[in-house]
Design a protein around this motif. Structure first.
Motif, PDB file in Angstrom:
ATOM      1  N   ALA A   1      20.024  -0.684   3.181  1.00  0.00           N
ATOM      2  CA  ALA A   1      20.184  -1.714   4.208  1.00  0.00           C
ATOM      3  C   ALA A   1      18.844  -2.361   4.536  1.00  0.00           C
ATOM      4  CB  ALA A   1      20.803  -1.112   5.460  1.00  0.00           C
ATOM      5  N   ASN A   2      17.794  -1.559   4.564  1.00  0.00           N
ATOM      6  CA  ASN A   2      16.462  -2.100   4.846  1.00  0.00           C
ATOM      7  C   ASN A   2      16.012  -3.058   3.750  1.00  0.00           C
ATOM      8  OD1 ASN A   2      13.918  -2.051   6.442  1.00  0.00           O
ATOM      9  ND2 ASN A   2      13.087  -1.147   4.581  1.00  0.00           N
ATOM     10  N   LEU A   3      16.337  -2.758   2.504  1.00  0.00           N
ATOM     11  CA  LEU A   3      16.016  -3.664   1.398  1.00  0.00           C
ATOM     12  C   LEU A   3      16.746  -4.995   1.561  1.00  0.00           C
ATOM     13  CD1 LEU A   3      16.056  -1.444  -1.840  1.00  0.00           C
ATOM     14  CD2 LEU A   3      14.074  -2.503  -0.745  1.00  0.00           C
ATOM     15  N   LEU A   4      18.009  -4.919   1.940  1.00  0.00           N
ATOM     16  CA  LEU A   4      18.808  -6.123   2.109  1.00  0.00           C
ATOM     17  C   LEU A   4      18.342  -6.957   3.304  1.00  0.00           C
ATOM     18  CD1 LEU A   4      22.368  -4.737   1.351  1.00  0.00           C
ATOM     19  CD2 LEU A   4      21.227  -6.590   0.111  1.00  0.00           C
TER      20      LEU A   4
ATOM     21  N   VAL B   1      18.427   3.025  -4.772  1.00  0.00           N
ATOM     22  CA  VAL B   1      19.658   2.239  -4.697  1.00  0.00           C
ATOM     23  C   VAL B   1      20.691   2.813  -5.672  1.00  0.00           C
ATOM     24  CG1 VAL B   1      20.699  -0.023  -5.084  1.00  0.00           C
ATOM     25  CG2 VAL B   1      18.488   0.141  -3.947  1.00  0.00           C
ATOM     26  N   GLY B   2      20.222   3.239  -6.854  1.00  0.00           N
ATOM     27  CA  GLY B   2      21.116   3.878  -7.819  1.00  0.00           C
ATOM     28  C   GLY B   2      21.684   5.187  -7.294  1.00  0.00           C
TER      29      GLY B   2
ATOM     30  N   VAL C   1      24.325 -12.529   5.240  1.00  0.00           N
ATOM     31  CA  VAL C   1      25.719 -12.351   4.821  1.00  0.00           C
ATOM     32  C   VAL C   1      25.831 -11.121   3.926  1.00  0.00           C
ATOM     33  CG1 VAL C   1      27.579 -13.319   3.425  1.00  0.00           C
ATOM     34  CG2 VAL C   1      26.366 -14.768   5.046  1.00  0.00           C
ATOM     35  N   ALA C   2      24.889 -10.973   2.988  1.00  0.00           N
ATOM     36  CA  ALA C   2      24.897  -9.812   2.090  1.00  0.00           C
ATOM     37  C   ALA C   2      24.735  -8.511   2.880  1.00  0.00           C
ATOM     38  CB  ALA C   2      23.777  -9.942   1.061  1.00  0.00           C
ATOM     39  N   LEU C   3      23.855  -8.531   3.879  1.00  0.00           N
ATOM     40  CA  LEU C   3      23.663  -7.348   4.717  1.00  0.00           C
ATOM     41  C   LEU C   3      24.932  -7.021   5.484  1.00  0.00           C
ATOM     42  CD1 LEU C   3      21.719  -5.197   5.804  1.00  0.00           C
ATOM     43  CD2 LEU C   3      21.001  -6.841   7.542  1.00  0.00           C
ATOM     44  N   SER C   4      25.607  -8.054   5.984  1.00  0.00           N
ATOM     45  CA  SER C   4      26.862  -7.856   6.705  1.00  0.00           C
ATOM     46  C   SER C   4      27.926  -7.259   5.795  1.00  0.00           C
ATOM     47  CB  SER C   4      27.343  -9.194   7.271  1.00  0.00           C
ATOM     48  OG  SER C   4      28.588  -9.056   7.928  1.00  0.00           O
ATOM     49  N   VAL C   5      27.969  -7.724   4.543  1.00  0.00           N
ATOM     50  CA  VAL C   5      28.923  -7.173   3.573  1.00  0.00           C
ATOM     51  C   VAL C   5      28.619  -5.702   3.310  1.00  0.00           C
ATOM     52  CG1 VAL C   5      29.670  -7.274   1.158  1.00  0.00           C
ATOM     53  CG2 VAL C   5      29.415  -9.381   2.462  1.00  0.00           C
ATOM     54  N   PHE C   6      27.334  -5.369   3.221  1.00  0.00           N
ATOM     55  CA  PHE C   6      26.953  -3.974   2.992  1.00  0.00           C
ATOM     56  C   PHE C   6      27.428  -3.089   4.142  1.00  0.00           C
ATOM     57  CE2 PHE C   6      23.982  -0.441   3.565  1.00  0.00           C
ATOM     58  CZ  PHE C   6      24.062   0.167   2.325  1.00  0.00           C
TER      59      PHE C   6
ATOM     60  N   ILE D   1      21.570  -7.776  -5.562  1.00  0.00           N
ATOM     61  CA  ILE D   1      20.282  -7.158  -5.243  1.00  0.00           C
ATOM     62  C   ILE D   1      19.354  -7.211  -6.447  1.00  0.00           C
ATOM     63  CG2 ILE D   1      19.148  -4.977  -4.679  1.00  0.00           C
ATOM     64  CD1 ILE D   1      21.573  -4.242  -3.006  1.00  0.00           C
ATOM     65  N   ALA D   2      19.897  -6.884  -7.625  1.00  0.00           N
ATOM     66  CA  ALA D   2      19.089  -6.884  -8.846  1.00  0.00           C
ATOM     67  C   ALA D   2      18.616  -8.288  -9.212  1.00  0.00           C
ATOM     68  CB  ALA D   2      19.894  -6.287  -9.997  1.00  0.00           C
TER      69      ALA D   2
END
Length: 243
Positions: A173-176, A117-118, A49-54, A103-104
């Motif tokens: 995106a890869n991190l997520l 990410v920053g 879901v978080a990846l989709s939001v991104f 993420i944090a």
């Protein structure tokens, strides 16, 4: 006869105890494994879901950029359209900030991860800042000397901010896409978020991205433009469209 039955019953007690213990242990372990599997499955669903939001936020960025780029010229300072687009950019940025907190809080990020990410966050902010200043999309970056910041437009597929932003988006995106951690200490999450949201990356985010991701562009690094009397300093222009 009763004495024999009693003897047999006594002999069967250890086997019965072992059977009960085995069943109890199996039930306990089975429940623990099921609960752990359900938790992992639920966490994975939330990760997706978080990846989709991104992805959605990333799409919003480009939609707002195209909208602004196509209608910016000739707009008065108090134009309602500009205020509306600025509001949309701020909303998208707010959604990204919310995602960064997640993420944090749920990822074990290295210092390199935090910086990249920053950097993506700083690049994302460029859109709102450009709309606020009533100008086309650009980022104010330090020159090679590191003593001055110049506005660098995103126009062109070889424009350094454009190249960096694309690479940073893929990295984030890869991190997520990876599985999150079940629990992150509050102190660690706070430190991670502080690194991600550091303002020190504001003028160096493209340089950091090019260095850490080994990116290449004929327009990078930025060279200080020659200055004549009465002529302002400008970055080297890049032709072409980068939308």
């Amino acid at each position: 006869m009763s004495s024999a039955l009693w003897t047999e019953a006594v002999k069967a007690i250890p086997n019965l105890v072992v059977a009960l213990l085995t069943l109890s242990l199996g039930w306990f372990v089975g429940n623990r494994l099921t609960a752990r599997w359900d938790e992992r499955k639920k966490r994975r669903e939330l990760d997706l879901v978080a990846l989709s939001v991104f992805y959605e936020i990333y799409g919003q960025f480009f939609a707002i950029w195209k909208l602004w780029s196509g209608a910016r010229k000739g707009l008065p300072e108090n134009d309602e359209f500009r205020r509306e687009v600025l509001g949309r950019a701020a909303e998208a940025e707010g959604r990204l900030e919310s995602l960064l907190v997640r993420i944090a809080s749920e990822r074990d990020l290295s210092d390199r991860d935090c910086i990249l990410v920053g950097c993506f966050r700083q690049g994302f902010q460029s859109l709102r800042e450009s709309i606020r200043n009533n100008e086309d999309l650009r980022s104010r970056l330090y020159t090679m000397s590191g003593k001055e910041r110049l506005p660098v437009r995103w126009t062109g597929s070889e424009a350094p901010p454009y190249i960096a932003f694309k690479a940073l988006a893929a990295y984030t995106a890869n991190l997520l896409a990876k599985s999150s951690s079940p629990a992150t200490k509050a102190e660690s999450a706070s430190s991670t978020l502080k690194k991600i949201t550091s303002n020190r990356l504001e003028g160096t985010w493209v340089a950091e991205a090019f260095t850490l991701l080994d990116l290449k562009s004929p327009s990078w690094p930025i060279k200080q433009a020659a200055v004549s009397k009465g002529v302002s300093k400008r970055p080297t222009p890049v032709s072409g469209e980068g939308l």
